[in-house]
Design an enzyme around this catalytic site. Structure first.
Site, mmCIF file in Angstrom:
data_model
loop_
_atom_site.group_PDB
_atom_site.id
_atom_site.type_symbol
_atom_site.label_atom_id
_atom_site.label_comp_id
_atom_site.label_asym_id
_atom_site.label_seq_id
_atom_site.Cartn_x
_atom_site.Cartn_y
_atom_site.Cartn_z
ATOM 1 N N SER A 22 0.809 -1.223 0.000
ATOM 2 C CA SER A 22 0.000 0.000 0.000
ATOM 3 C C SER A 22 0.840 1.271 0.000
ATOM 4 O O SER A 22 0.322 2.349 -0.241
ATOM 5 C CB SER A 22 -0.942 0.009 1.214
ATOM 6 O OG SER A 22 -0.198 0.162 2.400
ATOM 7 N N LYS A 25 1.323 3.870 6.902
ATOM 8 C CA LYS A 25 0.644 4.805 6.005
ATOM 9 C C LYS A 25 1.209 6.208 6.240
ATOM 10 O O LYS A 25 1.892 6.455 7.228
ATOM 11 C CB LYS A 25 -0.867 4.857 6.290
ATOM 12 C CG LYS A 25 -1.630 3.559 6.067
ATOM 13 C CD LYS A 25 -1.900 3.292 4.604
ATOM 14 C CE LYS A 25 -2.678 1.995 4.417
ATOM 15 N NZ LYS A 25 -1.910 0.775 4.738
#
Lengths: 414, 144
Positions: B60, B97
């Site tokens: 991601s 993230k």
């Protein structure tokens, strides 16, 4: 003033650090051989399970409560402990590591805003390392311990408490004598029988009478409760004179081949530690004994083998252990425990002779390569044939967590 | 006695250096310029006691140069700032993230169009584990 920083449910907190899924679940850590409960998270404590409870007795209850159960992973705990102490050492010049999860902070006599220090040391360890701690300050170590206990037991303290001289009576009256640092259950019961119930009672006791009946150790406790700091810095631990690898078997061993395998395994463990320190050893002692608590023939013995040259070469050390075992093994006994002790420890400086001793040089480079494999793939990833194979006697650690911080192959995943 | 470091492949070997006892020899012209060799710990670790390593398993964050198999160096002692790449625990799982705090509610932003932003609403169990300060990637050769 003296501060005591104590990690909360340390082993359980370590197990939680890389397992966010366990943050609000009960966590329990078991002793060697998964025998009994040694550490519980707060959630596990509230189930009413006692420290020291045999695992098989509480297993069902833990399962029903959705508890996570772990074998002791001392590699992990020691690594995290080093970080806790490292964080404290960044804040204070005088940190005395007292145990794997406790440290005393020695502050100058009159420190303004002691509460700030307590809150800051707590916040720093928790943020840097991720392990919750409680902090207590008092005039002596024994009073700091009492303050820490108070902080742990009273939520409104937010995990830290300053025991000022003014509040000593109030707090010590509420501290059962059995829970005073250094008293313990045997002395505590003796004192209770003589009407000394609280820490405050002990503080009022007659010093001469205490010394006569409970030795100078308890006299020191009394003085410390009165505010006289008499329990000094522990003398620093002497440099390691030897390396011991010793543990009980999960089941009795009766046959020589299996005992040989166990002794080879322990010798390898000790030798790995030796090699990782960059030291060599010249003597190998092997000890074996039967189960003292069992009603069966008893035997215990040890033997020492001297190596021609000090070495860190694992096969040589394992071979020496095998020779030592050969001398003391007697058939017909159920062996419960063995130990391998390496001593005559030296730190080799220059390798001048090795330039001419070809065999030694080969061994040195083999030892370095093995060390590198262990460092990269985890201790025990490469073993001698003597210890390899199934180890039915091995310590039960079925529920052991990964060595998150000490092995590249065990890193937590994200 | 000096410690001589050999080339990259062989480990350090200690040898007696006799040169400095020979009165007739010239001192090395480089002696005054000796400095410590490069140390990756110095480059990658700001505060040892607060540094943890984690292995990446997802993709991601590939847009930020974080690939599966990479090792993240995470510093817990740094306060996370807006736009920092962080490791956080979200509802019982670790995730890496980019942390956006400039809006109303904090947002975890992936760097891969195949993933969606995560808005951290109050009902979520969210905690920043630490700030990512470095990525370590070793190259695999085909020969192993």
């Amino acid at each position: 003033m003296i501060g005591l920083v104590d990690c909360n449910s340390f082993y359980a907190s370590c197990e939680r650090l890389f397992r966010p899924d366990l943050h609000s679940r009960p966590v329990v850590v078991l002793s060697n051989n998964d025998g009994c409960v040694v550490t519980m998270s707060r959630e596990a404590k509230s189930l009413g399970i006692r420290r020291g409870a045999p695992y098989f007795k509480v297993r069902r209850e833990l399962e029903q409560a959705g508890a996570a159960v772990f074998s002791s992973n001392y590699t992990l705990y020691q690594s995290i402990s080093n970080r806790v102490m490292g964080a404290l050492e960044e804040l204070y010049p005088d940190v005395e590591v007292y145990s794997i999860d406790e440290a005393f902070l020695h502050l100058p006599h009159r420190v303004p805003d002691l509460g700030l220090h307590a809150a800051a040391s707590k916040e720093t360890v928790e943020r840097f390392v991720g392990i919750p701690v409680s902090v207590g300050f008092g005039r002596t170590k024994t009073l700091a311990k009492a303050a820490n206990r108070w902080a742990k037991q009273h939520r409104h303290t937010q995990g830290w408490f300053i025991l000022t001289e003014k509040r000593e009576e109030e707090i010590l009256r509420q501290l059962p004598v059995i829970d005073v640092w250094g008293i313990g259950s045997r002395k505590g019961r003796w004192l209770l029988q003589r009407g000394i119930r609280s820490a405050w009672d002990l503080r009022q006791a007659d010093a001469y009478w205490i010394k006569r009946h409970l030795t100078v150790v308890t006299l020191n406790t009394l003085w410390e409760l009165q505010g006289r700091a008499v329990i000094d810095h522990e003398p620093p631990a002497p440099p390691k004179q030897g390396i011991l690898s010793s543990r009980g078997f999960s089941q009795e061993i009766r046959e020589l081949p299996q005992l040989r395998q166990a002794v080879a395994d322990y010798a390898e463990r000790a030798a790995r530690k030796l090699a990782s320190q960059g030291s060599t050893a010249q003597y190998v002692t092997v000890q074996v004994r039967t189960n003292r608590f069992r009603d069966s023939p008893q035997y215990a013995n040890s033997a020492t083998v001297r190596l021609a040259e000090p070495t860190a070469y694992i096969p040589d050390l394992v071979q020496a252990a095998r020779r030592a075992l050969q001398r003391i093994f007697r058939p017909g006994y159920g062996y419960a425990k063995a130990g391998v002790f390496l001593f005559g420890i030296d730190v080799p400086e220059a390798s001048v002779p090795s330039l001419f001793a070809d065999g030694q040089q080969k061994k040195d480079s083999a030892a370095r390569a093995v060390g590198e494999v262990h460092r990269r793939y985890g201790a025990g990833s490469l073993r001698t044939l003597q210890s390899a194979g199934e180890q039915p006697w091995a310590m039960r650690r079925e529920l052991c967590s990964p060595c998150y911080t000490t092995s590249w192959s065990h890193l937590p995943r994200v | 006695m000096f410690r001589i470091k050999s080339s990259a492949h062989a480990p350090a070997v200690s040898l007696p250096l006799f040169a400095d006892h020979i009165p007739a020899g010239f001192p090395s012209p480089a002696a005054d310029f000796t400095e410590e060799e490069l140390d990756f710990n110095e480059l990658l670790i700001r505060r040892r006691c607060a540094t943890y390593c984690l292995r990446v398993s997802g993709d991601s964050m590939q847009g930020a140069g974080i690939l599966p198999g990479d090792i993240l160096v995470v510093d817990r002692s740094m306060y996370p700032l807006d736009n920092d790449i962080v490791v956080a625990s979200l509802d019982g799982e670790f995730t890496v993230k980019r942390l956006i705090t400039s809006g109303g509610q904090p947002v975890l932003r992936p760097e891969n169009p195949a993933y969606r932003e995560i808005i951290i609403t109050d009902d979520r169990d969210f905690l920043v584990f630490g700030v990512v300060t470095a990525v370590v990637r070793t190259m695999k050769r085909r020969g192993g």
